[in-house]
Design a protein around this motif. Structure first.
Motif, PDB file in Angstrom:
ATOM      1  N   ASP A 254       0.725  -1.241   0.075  1.00 36.25           N
ATOM      2  CA  ASP A 254       0.009   0.075   0.073  1.00 36.25           C
ATOM      3  C   ASP A 254       0.823   1.175   0.092  1.00 36.25           C
ATOM      4  OD1 ASP A 254      -1.730   2.051   0.252  1.00 36.25           O
ATOM      5  OD2 ASP A 254      -2.654   1.076   2.194  1.00 36.25           O
ATOM      6  N   ASN A 256       0.232   4.110   0.425  1.00 30.34           N
ATOM      7  CA  ASN A 256      -0.242   4.934   1.623  1.00 30.34           C
ATOM      8  C   ASN A 256       0.571   4.700   2.874  1.00 30.34           C
ATOM      9  OD1 ASN A 256      -1.965   7.031   0.048  1.00 30.34           O
ATOM     10  ND2 ASN A 256      -3.252   5.044  -0.056  1.00 30.34           N
ATOM     11  N   ASN A 257       0.974   3.679   2.963  1.00 20.98           N
ATOM     12  CA  ASN A 257       1.879   3.030   4.088  1.00 20.98           C
ATOM     13  C   ASN A 257       3.317   3.323   3.945  1.00 20.98           C
ATOM     14  OD1 ASN A 257      -0.482   2.248   5.588  1.00 20.98           O
ATOM     15  ND2 ASN A 257      -0.416   0.137   4.790  1.00 20.98           N
ATOM     16  N   LYS A 282       2.651   7.042  -5.345  1.00 17.82           N
ATOM     17  CA  LYS A 282       1.211   7.418  -6.307  1.00 17.82           C
ATOM     18  C   LYS A 282       1.673   7.870  -7.440  1.00 17.82           C
ATOM     19  CE  LYS A 282      -1.294  11.081  -5.354  1.00 17.82           C
ATOM     20  NZ  LYS A 282      -2.295  12.034  -4.673  1.00 17.82           N
ATOM     21  N   SER A 366       3.892  -6.542  -6.539  1.00 14.08           N
ATOM     22  CA  SER A 366       3.731  -6.011  -5.377  1.00 14.08           C
ATOM     23  C   SER A 366       4.963  -6.194  -4.525  1.00 14.08           C
ATOM     24  CB  SER A 366       2.542  -6.550  -4.908  1.00 14.08           C
ATOM     25  OG  SER A 366       2.815  -7.855  -4.381  1.00 14.08           O
TER      26      SER A 366
END
Length: 371
Positions: A254, A256-257, A282, A366
């Motif tokens: 993620d 955002n983490n 992002k 990922s």
């Protein structure tokens, strides 16, 4: 640095006219130079190319002294001919400028049109330039090439020159001029072998680049704290702990983490000698911070692995590094582009360079794939 009394070497190979030979230019070559300069340079450069030819020949004939030059220490012009004698067919020209700062500029290297394709004569003239630069005690040979002159650009890149950057509209509106350079070894090297420089002996070490493991923690900390704080304020033990914590969050994948994926370069003893930590952002850029090693040579070894390691993680890699000449040379030779200068971004006394490299297309991976 001194300007050498250089004697051109013989050129190997045979043409229908005879054995190619490089000699010093003479007054009898003036019309040849004028015509070759005007016909070859006009598509890529504005200005009076006949006057240019006269100026370089005049400097050469005046024992290499350029009465108008500022940084020029000496200028020499060589003519490539198909055999011996002043009447031998002229095949090309090479003009070299010895600079006061310890470099030599190729300005220019031109073959007649019918000899520009696979004749080997361009390589022969470049060999003359490299020998000349070495005897002059130069550390670097450089040139500029119009982006539209794809044949010349491919020639220099294919002979080990590194692309330093491009200047739009430098010599002609709408034409970008590329800057290229090549380090001059102190002794000739065999084709395909690099010269020893800036800790090049490190490049022979048996290094392995692999994913960070818990047992690497102390070595990672030691490497970062001995190589980074001088250029990056705030890099301390807590910063290293946060980096490792980010690596441990990689399975969530993620952005955002702010997870990290850390790869280390370790030697045969298991000592951490280099590190690259990827942080996906992002929009799919990937920031590498830290990206560092014990020497520029080891950094080069690490850079070679990064496109493979991080393919599919994002669209491009970018990193912020100090403006060190050896690091700059490594980044350029590995295909990275200088994207910006950031004054006082990480330290009040230092400009930081942003480097970027677009990644090859690959199936998205990922953080979980990096195990």
């Amino acid at each position: 640095m001194t300007a050498p009394a250089y004697t051109p070497r013989s050129t190997t190979g045979t043409l229908p006219h005879g054995v190619p030979r490089t000699r010093h230019a003479t007054e009898s070559d003036r019309e040849f130079l004028r015509t070759l300069f005007a016909d070859t340079l006009s598509p890529f450069y504005n200005g009076d190319h006949i006057a240019h030819a006269d100026r370089v020949l005049d400097a050469h004939l005046a024992a290499g002294r350029d009465k108008f030059g500022h940084f020029s220490l000496s200028q020499r012009t060589f003519v490539l001919c198909a055999g011996e004698g002043q009447d031998a067919t002229r095949l090309g020209v090479l003009h070299l400028v010895v600079k006061r700062q310890g470099t030599v500029k190729i300005s220019p290297l031109i073959l007649v049109p019918e000899q520009r394709s696979r004749s080997g004569l361009g390589t022969a003239l470049l060999g003359v330039a490299e020998d000349f630069a070495r005897e002059a005690g130069a550390r670097q040979l450089y040139c500029t090439v119009a982006a539209a002159n794809t044949a010349a650009l491919g020639f220099f890149l294919g002979h080990g020159f590194v692309l330093a950057g491009g200047a739009p509209g430098q010599y002609k509106p709408g034409v970008t001029e590329y800057m290229l350079y090549k380090d001059v070894p102190t002794v000739p090297t065999a084709p395909g072998r690099e010269a020893a420089a800036d800790g090049e002996g490190d490049a022979g070490e048996n290094l392995r680049v692999r994913l960070f493991r818990p047992e690497d923690a102390q070595g990672l900390r030691d490497l970062i704290l001995r190589t980074m704080p001088e250029a990056y304020r705030g890099v301390d033990g807590d910063w290293v702990d946060a980096l490792v914590a980010g690596h441990n969050r990689r399975h969530a994948a993620d952005v955002n983490n702010k997870f990290k994926i850390i790869y280390v370069a370790v030697d045969e003893a298991g000592t951490v000698r280099g590190v690259a930590a990827a942080g996906p952002k992002k929009g799919e850029p990937v920031k590498l911070m830290p990206l560092c090693a014990d020497s520029p040579a080891l950094l080069g070894r690490l850079l070679d692995q990064l496109p493979r390691l991080f393919a599919g993680l994002g669209r491009k890699l970018y990193s912020h590094l100090p403006p060190d000449p050896a690091i700059t040379a490594r980044m350029q030779s590995s295909g990275w582009s200088l994207e910006g200068l950031l004054p006082a971004a990480y330290h009040p006394d230092t400009c930081t360079v942003q480097w970027g490299l677009f990644l090859p297309s690959a199936q998205s991976r990922s953080g979980e794939a990096h195990d």
